[in-house]
Design a protein around this motif. Structure first.
Motif, PDB file in Angstrom:
ATOM      1  N   GLY A 262      -8.275  -2.095 -56.070  1.00  0.00           N
ATOM      2  CA  GLY A 262      -8.553  -0.322 -56.281  1.00  0.00           C
ATOM      3  C   GLY A 262      -8.696   0.696 -55.261  1.00  0.00           C
ATOM      4  N   GLY A 263      -8.608   1.283 -54.808  1.00  0.00           N
ATOM      5  CA  GLY A 263      -8.979   1.843 -53.514  1.00  0.00           C
ATOM      6  C   GLY A 263      -9.542   3.859 -53.688  1.00  0.00           C
ATOM      7  N   PRO A 264      -9.446   4.937 -52.939  1.00  0.00           N
ATOM      8  CA  PRO A 264     -10.452   3.881 -51.668  1.00  0.00           C
ATOM      9  C   PRO A 264     -11.218   2.772 -52.073  1.00  0.00           C
TER      10      PRO A 264
ATOM     11  N   PHE B  82       2.763   9.454 -60.825  1.00  0.00           N
ATOM     12  CA  PHE B  82       1.919   8.961 -59.482  1.00  0.00           C
ATOM     13  C   PHE B  82       0.507   8.320 -60.636  1.00  0.00           C
ATOM     14  N   MET B  83      -0.368   7.344 -60.985  1.00  0.00           N
ATOM     15  CA  MET B  83      -1.192   6.061 -61.212  1.00  0.00           C
ATOM     16  C   MET B  83      -1.507   5.630 -60.138  1.00  0.00           C
ATOM     17  N   PRO B  84      -2.659   6.189 -60.076  1.00  0.00           N
ATOM     18  CA  PRO B  84      -3.083   5.365 -58.392  1.00  0.00           C
ATOM     19  C   PRO B  84      -4.058   4.680 -59.486  1.00  0.00           C
ATOM     20  N   GLY B  85      -4.302   3.163 -58.677  1.00  0.00           N
ATOM     21  CA  GLY B  85      -5.306   2.120 -59.224  1.00  0.00           C
ATOM     22  C   GLY B  85      -4.747   2.012 -60.628  1.00  0.00           C
ATOM     23  N   VAL B  86      -4.046   1.843 -61.765  1.00  0.00           N
ATOM     24  CA  VAL B  86      -3.829   1.690 -63.020  1.00  0.00           C
ATOM     25  C   VAL B  86      -2.645   0.996 -62.545  1.00  0.00           C
ATOM     26  N   GLY B  87      -1.966   0.194 -64.101  1.00  0.00           N
ATOM     27  CA  GLY B  87      -1.368  -0.039 -64.363  1.00  0.00           C
ATOM     28  C   GLY B  87      -0.032   0.567 -65.132  1.00  0.00           C
TER      29      GLY B  87
END
Lengths: 363, 249, 193
Positions: free
Chosen positions: A114-116, A343-348
């Motif tokens: 995960g980021g940033p 869009f699900m940043p950093g999530v499955g």
């Protein structure tokens, strides 16, 4: 070189373990690495296995060094690779850029976290932009986005061949889930499968007496004149374009009559695949399109899928906030298909996430 | 008039070289060239440099050569040497590349006793980029980024490279500081540094005190006086570690 | 066999990752598809540890899931970390020795079951085989793998230790059996939510 996998065998491994085995089977001779989660176990397995097969390892002082030592080792003519994630991938953009500039057959395995910044040590698809277009260059790289342990094994073997055949730095883009989870796969010796391992060659340290049998090699990545650089970059661009059709890989299902196309890459494509099956069972005509190579991108094939389906809508699902989406959009500029996002940043992302999103779109 | 003899390992199509008049790089590279000739290792050398003034050496030798980013010569050489131990890897860099942006690489290569040779040219400033302060800039010395002179209260004291490298390496490492004002000694040090690698002993490091009249804005006499009176006073010349015995300080 | 989704959570050292790993190995031995993801959050060292396990006859899609068929929480903190994985189809299991307030329990569950695994291990067997009681209970709740395959996978992981101390093998098997019985009893009685 000693065979690593004598007979094809089923195995139940983590993705990182599969990666180490694949690099061995591909004939990789040396790994340079620096610890960062979630790729650590690639080094752990490599350091346990490599000495048994006469291969080497160096733990460097940081990721910058890991990338540059790989640049050195491939210039010396050895199959070398590294693996990293997140902030380590950020640091490695510097050597990756050198590899682009000097056409070095560098191979790197990226297990996205995960980021940033430090983000999470778990999972994401947020290193797409960095891996495809990072560095101060033009993205003359080849990036395979895998979705299963079988693919990790297959595409790492392929990555070494691609890198040494075309001399563009080549990446296998996984993620923390693929790195850490265990699932079955089949391991094999590539040559037993008819996969010829591309021969390596040195760029420095050549045979022959200088001045009598050969000229000295002077490699550089800096130019005095802007026109000189222009010539070089344009030549690389032309070569990259020329090889792209034979490098591009993708997977497509149920697109012929689809009303909505679901686009995903990497591990998310598993959920997309399941979602398409479930939606079809409910009478919703969904199609599945997955680029396996993010660079070069199967843009032509995607346009064809849009055309033949006549789909009016598209859903782009990714564990990032639009990094894959941007790649897709630049490839299908001019199409009139409506683009929707999950869009699900950093999530499955799981199939039900996609199914409910599709239903909200088509209602 | 007969031309001065050039080392056989120099690459003549790129001569005369591009360094500024009065620059010490040419002297260092001549010493290195003669050392390569005398040890008969021209075909085994892989020479590497980064950017900065040392970049101008990228096609200086009739030896296989490669070039990388600022500070990254050390890891590239480490990669080459680890991949092909039979090659002789020589990294060539400036004080900015070695002691500042690439200090972690130099330090860790020294600690790991990497069997490579690093030659670092100390001219107390960043020459190529226009004369900014370097880790080696002397107290009070004016540069583009210390226009009133380097104030150690603000920017610390100059890096003493061979001293820190010697403190980190094992006894099989070779560590020395030479100067372009003592050519024979410098060549001996460079030869020792190459021999140490050839014999598989360990890390080999030579810092060379050098001149930069362009950025120092000095005439010939002032240039030489700054080198011999100021620099050599602050940076003692000698061998800090010498596995061949006969250490001198 | 349809897909079974399992989340196991406990304190570091309670052995939840080992349980999941052995069960995953057992499922693989049965030629099933299995995906096991260890939680490897920042709490990797000293904190709540979660294992996610999915087993199926079919290819498994996404490696993660939102709702589990069975959740097992072995500490107070593990409960608060895992309530989110419970919905109306979930059997939610916690160790009955831990004190958890009603409102900390999942709002939705098919059944909430308090299992006296820790006390049973301490009183009847040995504290170190507590996680085998849990593994037995998982099998009892789900039939995720056969008892035989579980023993086989256990042997594969701990065989060397068992050779040195055969009593340990017996102790582990007993714990497994007790766990399974507990689960089966609990399913019959249980505490309906």
């Amino acid at each position: 070189m000693q065979k690593v996998v004598e007979n094809t065998k089923k195995a139940f491994l983590t993705g990182n373990e599969a990666a180490a085995w694949a690099a061995l089977a591909a004939g990789a001779e040396i790994m340079f690495g620096y610890p960062i989660t979630p790729q650590n176990e690639i080094m752990h397995y490599w350091t346990r296995l490599a000495p048994k097969y006469g291969r080497n390892f160096l733990q460097t002082e940081d990721e910058i060094s890991a990338g540059f030592t790989v640049c050195g080792a491939v210039q010396a003519g050895k199959k070398a690779f590294t693996a990293t994630a997140g902030p380590g991938n950020t640091l490695m953009q510097e050597p990756f850029s050198m590899a682009e500039a000097m056409r070095l057959p560098l191979v790197a395995i990226i297990q996205q976290r995960g980021g940033p910044s430090s983000g999470t040590v778990i999972y994401s698809q947020q290193e797409v932009t960095l891996t495809t277009f990072g560095g101060n260059g033009e993205g003359h790289r080849i990036v395979y986005s895998t979705s299963s342990h079988q693919e990790i094994y297959d595409y790492i073997i392929k990555a070494f061949n691609t890198a040494w055949k075309y001399r563009f730095p080549t990446f296998v883009l996984g993620d923390g889930y693929q790195a850490k989870m265990r699932e079955p796969l089949e391991m094999y010796d590539p040559e037993e499968r008819g996969i010829e391992l591309v021969k390596t060659f040195p760029l420095v340290g050549l045979e022959g007496k200088i001045g009598e049998e050969r000229e000295p090699q002077h490699l550089c990545n800096i130019y005095s004149m802007e026109e000189e650089l222009y010539e070089v970059v344009m030549k690389f661009a032309a070569e990259y374009e020329a090889i792209s059709p034979e490098v591009v890989e993708y997977e497509e299902k149920e697109c012929e009559d689809a009303e909505i196309l679901i686009l995903a890459h990497g591990v998310v494509s598993r959920a997309a695949d399941d979602a398409v099956k479930a939606l079809r069972a409910q009478g919703i005509k969904a199609g599945y399109f997955r680029p396996i190579t993010l660079r070069p991108f199967p843009g032509k094939q995607l346009r064809e899928a849009i055309a033949k389906s006549g789909a009016k809508k598209m859903l782009i699902a990714e564990s990032a906030y639009g990094q894959f989406d941007r790649l897709v959009k630049q490839e299908i500029y001019g199409e009139t298909i409506q683009i929707n996002n999950l869009f699900m940043p950093g999530v499955g992302i799981i199939d039900t996430d996609i199914i409910s999103k599709v239903k909200s779109i088509i209602d | 008039m007969a031309l001065p003899a050039t080392p056989k390992s120099w690459y003549l199509p790129t001569k005369p070289h591009k360094f500024c008049p009065g620059c010490g790089h040419g002297i260092v590279l001549k010493a290195l060239g003669e050392a390569i000739d005398e040890l008969e290792i021209q075909d085994k050398i892989v020479f590497g440099c980064d950017i900065g003034c040392s970049l101008l050496s990228w096609n200086f030798f009739a030896c296989d050569s490669t070039q990388t980013h600022h500070g990254r010569t050390t890891p590239v050489m480490v990669g080459i040497k680890r991949a092909r131990p039979e090659l002789i890897a020589v990294g060539y860099m400036g004080d900015g590349g070695g002691y500042s942006i690439g200090s972690q690489h130099l330090l860790n290569a020294a600690v790991r006793n990497e069997k490579i040779t690093v030659i670092l040219v100390n001219n107390t400033n960043y020459g190529m980029t226009g004369g900014q302060m370097a880790p080696t800039t002397l107290p009070g010395q004016k540069t583009e980024t210390t226009p009133y002179g380097r104030d150690p209260e603000i920017t610390g004291y100059p890096t003493k490279g061979p001293e820190f490298v010697a403190a980190l390496t094992s006894d099989t490492a070779y560590v020395a500081r030479g100067t372009v004002s003592k050519y024979k000694q410098l060549k001996r040090y460079i030869k020792n540094a190459l021999r140490n690698q050839m014999e598989g002993n360990g890390f080999s490091f030579v810092e060379v005190l050098s001149t930069c009249p362009t950025n120092w804005r000095t005439n010939a006499q002032q240039t030489w006086s700054f080198l011999e009176d100021e620099m050599e006073k602050y940076f003692p010349v000698g061998e800090f570690k010498n596995p061949f015995g006969k250490g001198e300080k | 066999m349809a897909l079974i989704k399992l989340a196991l959570a406990g304190e570091g050292g309670q052995g939840v990752q080992s349980i999941a790993e052995i069960l995953a190995e057992a499922a693989y031995e049965e030629n099933k598809q299995a995906i096991y993801i260890p939680n490897f959050g920042v709490e990797q060292r000293g904190g709540v540890s979660i294992a996610f396990l999915q087993v199926s006859d079919q290819r498994i899609g996404a490696p993660k899931f939102n709702k589990a068929d069975v959740v097992i929480a072995l500490s107070k903190r593990a409960v608060s970390r895992t309530v989110r994985y419970s919905d109306s189809n979930t059997i939610y299991v916690y160790d009955s020795s831990i004190s958890v307030d009603e409102e900390e329990m999942p709002k939705e569950a098919k059944k909430i079951i308090g299992l006296p695994a820790i006390d049973t291990a301490n009183e009847k067997l040995h504290p170190r085989v507590f996680n085998m009681i849990i593994m037995g209970a998982v099998i009892g709740f789900t039939n995720i793998v056969s008892f035989g395959s579980a023993k086989f996978a256990l042997e594969k992981k701990l065989g060397a230790k068992f050779e040195r101390d055969p009593k340990l093998r017996e102790l582990n098997y007993q714990a497994l059996e007790i766990g399974r019985q507990m689960a089966e009893e609990a399913l019959k009685e249980g505490v309906a939510n």
